[in-house]
Scaffold this motif. Sequence first.
Motif, PDB file in Angstrom:
ATOM      1  N   UNK A 222       0.865  -1.225   0.015  1.00  0.00           N
ATOM      2  CA  UNK A 222      -0.094  -0.056   0.118  1.00  0.00           C
ATOM      3  C   UNK A 222       0.870   1.228  -0.042  1.00  0.00           C
ATOM      4  N   UNK A 223       0.192   2.298  -0.253  1.00  0.00           N
ATOM      5  CA  UNK A 223       1.281   3.478  -0.554  1.00  0.00           C
ATOM      6  C   UNK A 223       0.125   4.642  -0.158  1.00  0.00           C
ATOM      7  N   UNK A 224       0.575   5.728   0.935  1.00  0.00           N
ATOM      8  CA  UNK A 224      -0.253   7.131   1.125  1.00  0.00           C
ATOM      9  C   UNK A 224       0.803   8.000   0.512  1.00  0.00           C
ATOM     10  N   UNK A 225       0.646   8.345  -0.893  1.00  0.00           N
ATOM     11  CA  UNK A 225       1.509   9.122  -1.710  1.00  0.00           C
ATOM     12  C   UNK A 225       1.721  10.757  -1.130  1.00  0.00           C
ATOM     13  N   UNK A 226       0.726  11.213  -0.499  1.00  0.00           N
ATOM     14  CA  UNK A 226       0.854  12.589   0.157  1.00  0.00           C
ATOM     15  C   UNK A 226       0.328  12.479   1.432  1.00  0.00           C
ATOM     16  N   UNK A 227       1.131  11.454   2.515  1.00  0.00           N
ATOM     17  CA  UNK A 227       0.515  11.193   3.846  1.00  0.00           C
ATOM     18  C   UNK A 227       0.495  12.472   4.497  1.00  0.00           C
ATOM     19  N   UNK A 228       1.304  13.316   4.473  1.00  0.00           N
ATOM     20  CA  UNK A 228       1.510  14.666   5.244  1.00  0.00           C
ATOM     21  C   UNK A 228       2.149  15.608   3.786  1.00  0.00           C
ATOM     22  N   UNK A 248       3.769  10.987  11.603  1.00  0.00           N
ATOM     23  CA  UNK A 248       3.824  12.292  12.038  1.00  0.00           C
ATOM     24  C   UNK A 248       4.840  13.047  11.298  1.00  0.00           C
ATOM     25  N   UNK A 249       4.765  14.372  11.051  1.00  0.00           N
ATOM     26  CA  UNK A 249       5.861  14.975  10.155  1.00  0.00           C
ATOM     27  C   UNK A 249       5.988  16.394  10.521  1.00  0.00           C
ATOM     28  N   UNK A 250       6.608  17.148   9.379  1.00  0.00           N
ATOM     29  CA  UNK A 250       6.928  18.449   9.382  1.00  0.00           C
ATOM     30  C   UNK A 250       5.902  19.585   9.106  1.00  0.00           C
ATOM     31  N   UNK A 257      -4.164   6.359  10.401  1.00  0.00           N
ATOM     32  CA  UNK A 257      -4.508   5.364   9.247  1.00  0.00           C
ATOM     33  C   UNK A 257      -4.913   4.324   9.231  1.00  0.00           C
ATOM     34  N   UNK A 258      -6.067   3.772   8.317  1.00  0.00           N
ATOM     35  CA  UNK A 258      -6.565   2.378   8.130  1.00  0.00           C
ATOM     36  C   UNK A 258      -5.877   2.054   7.033  1.00  0.00           C
ATOM     37  N   UNK A 259      -4.995   1.112   7.026  1.00  0.00           N
ATOM     38  CA  UNK A 259      -4.141   0.743   5.724  1.00  0.00           C
ATOM     39  C   UNK A 259      -4.858   0.271   4.806  1.00  0.00           C
ATOM     40  N   UNK A 260      -6.140  -0.245   5.242  1.00  0.00           N
ATOM     41  CA  UNK A 260      -7.215  -0.791   3.997  1.00  0.00           C
ATOM     42  C   UNK A 260      -7.795   0.141   3.278  1.00  0.00           C
ATOM     43  N   UNK A 261      -7.637   1.289   3.613  1.00  0.00           N
ATOM     44  CA  UNK A 261      -8.204   2.587   3.130  1.00  0.00           C
ATOM     45  C   UNK A 261      -7.343   3.548   3.065  1.00  0.00           C
ATOM     46  N   UNK A 262      -6.507   3.823   2.133  1.00  0.00           N
ATOM     47  CA  UNK A 262      -5.184   4.833   2.335  1.00  0.00           C
ATOM     48  C   UNK A 262      -5.750   6.298   1.626  1.00  0.00           C
ATOM     49  N   UNK A 263      -6.850   6.392   1.180  1.00  0.00           N
ATOM     50  CA  UNK A 263      -7.123   7.784   0.386  1.00  0.00           C
ATOM     51  C   UNK A 263      -7.328   8.861   1.415  1.00  0.00           C
ATOM     52  N   UNK A 264      -7.747   8.668   2.682  1.00  0.00           N
ATOM     53  CA  UNK A 264      -7.473   9.680   3.687  1.00  0.00           C
ATOM     54  C   UNK A 264      -7.558   9.186   4.987  1.00  0.00           C
ATOM     55  N   UNK A 265      -6.701  10.078   6.002  1.00  0.00           N
ATOM     56  CA  UNK A 265      -6.666   9.511   7.408  1.00  0.00           C
ATOM     57  C   UNK A 265      -8.014   9.375   8.018  1.00  0.00           C
TER      58      UNK A 265
END
Length: 388
Positions: A222-228, A248-250, A257-265
């Motif tokens: 799976x991939x969250x392309x723009x997670x932050x 977490x990030x800058x 996240x639920x990694x079964x649906x990575x479109x939004x947190x």
Amino acid sequence: MEDDAPVIYGLEFQARALTPQTAETDAIRFLVGTQSLKYDNQIHIIDFDDENNIINKNVLLHQVGEIWHISASPADKGVLATCYSKITDSRVLTCAAVWRMPEESEPGSHESPDESSSTAHALELLCDLDSAAAHGSVACVVWEPTGDGKRVISLADNHLLLWDLQESSSRALLASSASLEGKGQLRFTSGRWSPHHNCTQVATANDTAVRGWDTRSMSQIYCMENAHGQLVRDLDFNPNKQYYLATCGDDCKVKFWDTRNVTQPVTTLEEHSHWVWNVRYNHSHDQLVLTGSSDSRVILSNMVSISSEPFGHLVDDDDLSDQEERRPEDKSQEPPQDGVIATYEEHEDSVYAVDWSSADPWLFASLSYDGRLVINRVPRALKYHILL
């Protein structure tokens, strides 16, 4: 002294690497690695005596370079891995190695305080995870969470490397690897090994993306392309809910996240005012989430709505006595709400690391760059609210 008062320990050098001694489940023990360019670097073994509220320490020499990351074996108390920087051919490289601590290095063991401060033992090198030359600089080393301490993953530039440690960890064999493909200089910043799915999944962060990998095929799952909105600094798996992941990030945010649906947190926390360096789930009570940031604050949050006990501690009707049943106000009690439990402001510099004790689920440590280690407890009222 009040029971919830923080206990502070000062290192003489700057520091950013902290880990609990994962295999130690009786004593409350943390390992801290220093960052000094002038002097020999050290690993401080910090024992916290919670009955007397005092810290005992022991110092080991780590002479190869300044420590950027430290992680402890889940199976052997004496084994740890460090990522450290060294200069080769006028280039700074971050290397990784597995070490053994000397037997006598437990704090307070048969030495007077004077002796222990004047003699520092050196770590014994077990093996190099020698990817520095071949694969680039190592960002972190992650141990298989429930294994026998024989498998680790290192993240080096854009390479994900799975190592088998053989012959009592004295030899590291590269079992398999995967690489990030794409334009520009791709580089991993952080990674965690999931305790679920028979330990076959690893999550990594690079730039603004978070990716999941299957360690059997070394393929992306799976991939969250723009997670932050900006660089992702850290991530952690919920220990009790198999598809849940915190990042977490800058962009000053913490996302779940639920990694079964990575479109939004699933939900987002926006309590920090600068980069968030660390996020950690409590190992026993996964509604408790710790974060540390460059705003010099540590925040303890209650994420009960997405925890494994979203309605608090469930009580069967049979368990209630007649007297308790007569209290109507209990029937209409609202489920617990998400929110900040406490903000800890004992640090004066960027907090680069926070982590829970592996021996006491109500106790955690935080480390700021000026070398200040602070040990805090979950507020007593909340502890009893969760337990009772």
